[in-house]
Design a protein around this motif. Structure first.
Motif, PDB file in Angstrom:
ATOM      1  N   PRO A   8       0.777  -1.293  -0.078  1.00 58.07           N
ATOM      2  CA  PRO A   8      -0.035  -0.037  -0.040  1.00 58.07           C
ATOM      3  C   PRO A   8       0.826   1.079   0.035  1.00 58.07           C
ATOM      4  CG  PRO A   8      -0.621  -1.483   1.626  1.00 58.07           C
ATOM      5  CD  PRO A   8       0.710  -2.048   0.963  1.00 58.07           C
ATOM      6  N   GLU A   9       0.289   2.133  -0.659  1.00 55.33           N
ATOM      7  CA  GLU A   9       1.225   3.426  -0.508  1.00 55.33           C
ATOM      8  C   GLU A   9       0.042   4.661  -0.035  1.00 55.33           C
ATOM      9  OE1 GLU A   9       3.189   6.479  -3.951  1.00 55.33           O
ATOM     10  OE2 GLU A   9       1.971   4.662  -4.466  1.00 55.33           O
ATOM     11  N   GLY A  10       0.444   5.440   0.865  1.00 54.77           N
ATOM     12  CA  GLY A  10      -0.441   6.623   1.372  1.00 54.77           C
ATOM     13  C   GLY A  10      -0.562   6.195   2.746  1.00 54.77           C
ATOM     14  N   THR A  11      -1.675   7.009   3.403  1.00 50.04           N
ATOM     15  CA  THR A  11      -1.881   7.089   4.752  1.00 50.04           C
ATOM     16  C   THR A  11      -3.096   6.210   4.931  1.00 50.04           C
ATOM     17  OG1 THR A  11      -1.510   9.271   4.759  1.00 50.04           O
ATOM     18  CG2 THR A  11      -3.055   8.681   6.585  1.00 50.04           C
ATOM     19  N   LEU A  12      -3.128   5.136   5.956  1.00 51.74           N
ATOM     20  CA  LEU A  12      -4.163   4.413   6.262  1.00 51.74           C
ATOM     21  C   LEU A  12      -5.303   5.327   6.736  1.00 51.74           C
ATOM     22  CD1 LEU A  12      -5.602   1.708   6.624  1.00 51.74           C
ATOM     23  CD2 LEU A  12      -4.233   1.424   8.802  1.00 51.74           C
ATOM     24  N   SER A  13      -6.356   5.383   5.945  1.00 48.19           N
ATOM     25  CA  SER A  13      -7.514   6.191   6.333  1.00 48.19           C
ATOM     26  C   SER A  13      -8.642   5.595   6.719  1.00 48.19           C
ATOM     27  CB  SER A  13      -7.877   7.216   5.587  1.00 48.19           C
ATOM     28  OG  SER A  13      -6.816   8.189   5.116  1.00 48.19           O
ATOM     29  N   LEU A  14      -8.940   4.180   6.497  1.00 51.91           N
ATOM     30  CA  LEU A  14     -10.269   3.428   7.014  1.00 51.91           C
ATOM     31  C   LEU A  14      -9.796   2.018   7.006  1.00 51.91           C
ATOM     32  CD1 LEU A  14     -13.435   4.056   7.361  1.00 51.91           C
ATOM     33  CD2 LEU A  14     -13.261   2.746   5.148  1.00 51.91           C
ATOM     34  N   GLN A  15     -10.315   1.219   7.805  1.00 50.48           N
ATOM     35  CA  GLN A  15     -10.226  -0.145   7.787  1.00 50.48           C
ATOM     36  C   GLN A  15     -11.728  -0.732   8.102  1.00 50.48           C
ATOM     37  OE1 GLN A  15      -6.942  -1.379  10.401  1.00 50.48           O
ATOM     38  NE2 GLN A  15      -6.105  -2.617   8.512  1.00 50.48           N
ATOM     39  N   THR A  16     -12.098  -1.640   7.617  1.00 48.62           N
ATOM     40  CA  THR A  16     -13.440  -2.254   8.021  1.00 48.62           C
ATOM     41  C   THR A  16     -13.570  -3.733   7.502  1.00 48.62           C
ATOM     42  OG1 THR A  16     -15.837  -1.906   7.826  1.00 48.62           O
ATOM     43  CG2 THR A  16     -14.628  -1.646   5.943  1.00 48.62           C
ATOM     44  N   ILE A  17     -14.368  -4.563   7.920  1.00 47.43           N
ATOM     45  CA  ILE A  17     -14.483  -5.895   7.333  1.00 47.43           C
ATOM     46  C   ILE A  17     -15.889  -6.208   6.711  1.00 47.43           C
ATOM     47  CG2 ILE A  17     -15.028  -8.216   8.480  1.00 47.43           C
ATOM     48  CD1 ILE A  17     -14.011  -7.311  11.053  1.00 47.43           C
ATOM     49  N   ALA A  18     -15.683  -6.801   5.286  1.00 49.84           N
ATOM     50  CA  ALA A  18     -16.603  -7.130   4.629  1.00 49.84           C
ATOM     51  C   ALA A  18     -17.740  -8.275   5.250  1.00 49.84           C
ATOM     52  CB  ALA A  18     -16.264  -7.641   3.461  1.00 49.84           C
ATOM     53  N   MET A  19     -18.986  -7.648   5.445  1.00 56.73           N
ATOM     54  CA  MET A  19     -20.021  -8.421   6.117  1.00 56.73           C
ATOM     55  C   MET A  19     -20.986  -9.091   5.303  1.00 56.73           C
ATOM     56  SD  MET A  19     -19.092  -8.139   9.411  1.00 56.73           S
ATOM     57  CE  MET A  19     -20.295  -8.650  10.153  1.00 56.73           C
ATOM     58  N   PRO A  20     -21.653 -10.060   5.485  1.00 59.58           N
ATOM     59  CA  PRO A  20     -22.669 -10.770   4.740  1.00 59.58           C
ATOM     60  C   PRO A  20     -23.572  -9.732   3.893  1.00 59.58           C
ATOM     61  CG  PRO A  20     -22.448 -12.240   6.663  1.00 59.58           C
ATOM     62  CD  PRO A  20     -21.851 -10.973   6.790  1.00 59.58           C
TER      63      PRO A  20
END
Length: 140
Positions: A8-20
């Motif tokens: 990855p390049e850049g700033t980590l701005s968001l993380q989330t989990i894919a849900m059903p």
């Protein structure tokens, strides 16, 4: 777009989990859900940068590379490409963040443009101080 990297390049701005609830009939996560996560990540970065509200005005150069499955942790990385008087252009990459034993996989990327807005939703100037900060960062 920048040269393809395997990280990855850049700033980590968001993380989330894919849900059903985010999937289509084949079990893949909807592209629109991924785009909405990218939009949120870009807005977080631009609002912090511009010190105020922003709104998405354009999305271009979107490319989906691999499907996303339920349970995948996606990470959105943002990098400011260009700053104007009222707008900011951001490269947003989405990566599937695996555990430490596997390399992350790029899911998609795109270039989003945001416009700075005031409390009434009208365009506002991005301060000269903020624009200068971006210019100085580029020259380093």
């Amino acid at each position: 777009m920048t040269e393809r990297l395997n990280h990855p390049e850049g700033t980590l701005s968001l993380q989330t989990i894919a849900m059903p609830a985010d999937t289509n009939w084949s079990g893949d996560v909807f592209g629109g859900w991924i785009v909405s996560q990218m939009d949120l990540a870009g807005a977080i970065h631009v609002e912090r940068f511009s010190k105020g509200r922003c709104a998405t005005i354009a999305i271009n150069q979107m490319t989906f590379l691999v499907p996303v499955k339920v349970g995948n942790v996606i990470s959105c990385y943002t990098k400011i490409l260009k700053v104007g008087n009222t707008s900011v252009q951001v490269q947003i990459e989405v990566w599937n963040s695996h555990d430490d034993s596997r390399e992350p996989v790029r899911i998609t990327e795109g270039v989003f443009t945001f416009v700075a807005v005031d409390v009434k939703g009208n365009k506002r100037q991005i301060s000269e101080e903020v624009r200068q900060k971006f210019t100085v960062t580029l020259s380093v």
